[in-house]
Design a protein around this motif. Structure first.
Motif, mmCIF file in Angstrom:
data_model
loop_
_atom_site.group_PDB
_atom_site.id
_atom_site.type_symbol
_atom_site.label_atom_id
_atom_site.label_comp_id
_atom_site.label_asym_id
_atom_site.label_seq_id
_atom_site.Cartn_x
_atom_site.Cartn_y
_atom_site.Cartn_z
ATOM 1 N N ASP A 27 6.971 11.393 1.247
ATOM 2 C CA ASP A 27 7.117 11.538 2.692
ATOM 3 C C ASP A 27 5.811 12.105 3.211
ATOM 4 O O ASP A 27 5.674 13.313 3.396
ATOM 5 C CB ASP A 27 8.291 12.445 3.042
ATOM 6 C CG ASP A 27 8.586 12.477 4.535
ATOM 7 O OD1 ASP A 27 7.971 11.691 5.292
ATOM 8 O OD2 ASP A 27 9.439 13.286 4.947
ATOM 9 N N LYS A 28 4.822 11.214 3.396
ATOM 10 C CA LYS A 28 3.508 11.694 3.818
ATOM 11 C C LYS A 28 2.675 10.562 4.414
ATOM 12 O O LYS A 28 3.022 9.385 4.292
ATOM 13 C CB LYS A 28 2.761 12.318 2.649
ATOM 14 C CG LYS A 28 2.419 11.373 1.515
ATOM 15 C CD LYS A 28 1.707 12.130 0.404
ATOM 16 C CE LYS A 28 1.356 11.219 -0.756
ATOM 17 N NZ LYS A 28 0.633 11.947 -1.792
ATOM 18 N N THR A 29 1.581 10.931 5.027
ATOM 19 C CA THR A 29 0.620 9.965 5.541
ATOM 20 C C THR A 29 -0.347 9.624 4.423
ATOM 21 O O THR A 29 -0.859 10.516 3.753
ATOM 22 C CB THR A 29 -0.139 10.550 6.746
ATOM 23 O OG1 THR A 29 0.815 10.860 7.770
ATOM 24 C CG2 THR A 29 -1.158 9.565 7.282
ATOM 25 N N MET A 30 -0.551 8.321 4.216
ATOM 26 C CA MET A 30 -1.442 7.858 3.158
ATOM 27 C C MET A 30 -2.450 6.881 3.753
ATOM 28 O O MET A 30 -2.157 6.208 4.734
ATOM 29 C CB MET A 30 -0.646 7.175 2.052
ATOM 30 C CG MET A 30 0.389 8.078 1.408
ATOM 31 S SD MET A 30 1.319 7.245 0.103
ATOM 32 C CE MET A 30 0.088 7.254 -1.192
ATOM 33 N N THR A 31 -3.617 6.804 3.143
ATOM 34 C CA THR A 31 -4.657 5.883 3.580
ATOM 35 C C THR A 31 -4.753 4.735 2.590
ATOM 36 O O THR A 31 -4.827 4.962 1.379
ATOM 37 C CB THR A 31 -6.014 6.609 3.673
ATOM 38 O OG1 THR A 31 -5.880 7.714 4.577
ATOM 39 C CG2 THR A 31 -7.102 5.685 4.170
ATOM 40 N N SER A 32 -4.739 3.513 3.111
ATOM 41 C CA SER A 32 -4.870 2.352 2.226
ATOM 42 C C SER A 32 -6.256 2.330 1.593
ATOM 43 O O SER A 32 -7.228 2.867 2.136
ATOM 44 C CB SER A 32 -4.602 1.058 3.000
ATOM 45 O OG SER A 32 -5.525 0.905 4.057
ATOM 46 N N LEU A 33 -6.334 1.695 0.447
ATOM 47 C CA LEU A 33 -7.576 1.637 -0.319
ATOM 48 C C LEU A 33 -8.527 0.596 0.261
ATOM 49 O O LEU A 33 -8.197 -0.122 1.208
ATOM 50 C CB LEU A 33 -7.245 1.297 -1.775
ATOM 51 C CG LEU A 33 -6.275 2.261 -2.470
ATOM 52 C CD1 LEU A 33 -5.869 1.710 -3.823
ATOM 53 C CD2 LEU A 33 -6.892 3.636 -2.591
ATOM 54 N N GLU A 34 -9.703 0.493 -0.316
ATOM 55 C CA GLU A 34 -10.698 -0.488 0.126
ATOM 56 C C GLU A 34 -10.198 -1.925 0.006
ATOM 57 O O GLU A 34 -10.701 -2.815 0.686
ATOM 58 C CB GLU A 34 -11.999 -0.326 -0.657
ATOM 59 C CG GLU A 34 -12.747 0.935 -0.317
ATOM 60 C CD GLU A 34 -14.033 1.104 -1.101
ATOM 61 O OE1 GLU A 34 -14.374 0.227 -1.920
ATOM 62 O OE2 GLU A 34 -14.698 2.115 -0.882
ATOM 63 N N VAL A 40 -7.647 -2.380 5.704
ATOM 64 C CA VAL A 40 -8.472 -1.556 4.823
ATOM 65 C C VAL A 40 -8.661 -0.152 5.404
ATOM 66 O O VAL A 40 -8.984 0.005 6.582
ATOM 67 C CB VAL A 40 -9.838 -2.237 4.607
ATOM 68 C CG1 VAL A 40 -10.762 -1.371 3.794
ATOM 69 C CG2 VAL A 40 -9.649 -3.594 3.956
ATOM 70 N N GLU A 41 -8.423 0.844 4.551
ATOM 71 C CA GLU A 41 -8.628 2.254 4.875
ATOM 72 C C GLU A 41 -7.968 2.659 6.195
ATOM 73 O O GLU A 41 -8.556 3.319 7.027
ATOM 74 C CB GLU A 41 -10.125 2.581 4.853
ATOM 75 C CG GLU A 41 -10.714 2.380 3.459
ATOM 76 C CD GLU A 41 -12.199 2.636 3.375
ATOM 77 O OE1 GLU A 41 -12.897 2.604 4.410
ATOM 78 O OE2 GLU A 41 -12.672 2.860 2.252
ATOM 79 N N GLU A 42 -6.729 2.233 6.362
ATOM 80 C CA GLU A 42 -5.910 2.584 7.519
ATOM 81 C C GLU A 42 -4.878 3.623 7.094
ATOM 82 O O GLU A 42 -4.462 3.662 5.935
ATOM 83 C CB GLU A 42 -5.180 1.345 8.053
ATOM 84 C CG GLU A 42 -6.084 0.281 8.591
ATOM 85 C CD GLU A 42 -6.511 0.526 10.020
ATOM 86 O OE1 GLU A 42 -5.827 1.276 10.741
ATOM 87 O OE2 GLU A 42 -7.544 -0.037 10.408
#
Length: 71
Positions: free
Chosen positions: A20-27, A2-4
């Motif tokens: 091609d990017k850094t993304m944050t996982s959702l709740e 979560v949110e990593e």
């Protein structure tokens, strides 16, 4: 997870880079992607030194939710 933060790379079968990017996982631990239909993609996701790579596609009979790419 979560949110990593994940480094996400998606390329279509013609070599065009889609993401091609850094993304944050959702709740809920998922990352959402909307990809054009009727194509095949190489997806590479990296997190804390680990990497997973898979080919996915968006044809009519393909799954719309993929949860098998695990570290």
């Amino acid at each position: 997870m979560v949110e990593e933060e994940f480094n996400v790379y998606i390329e279509d079968s013609e070599g065009n880079i889609i993401v091609d990017k850094t993304m944050t996982s959702l709740e809920n631990g998922f990352i959402d992607f909307w990809l054009p239909r009727d194509r095949t993609y190489l997806v590479r996701i990296e997190h804390e030194g680990r990497m997973v790579e898979s080919e996915i596609s968006t044809f009519e009979e393909d799954a719309t939710c993929i949860t098998t790419m695990q570290f």
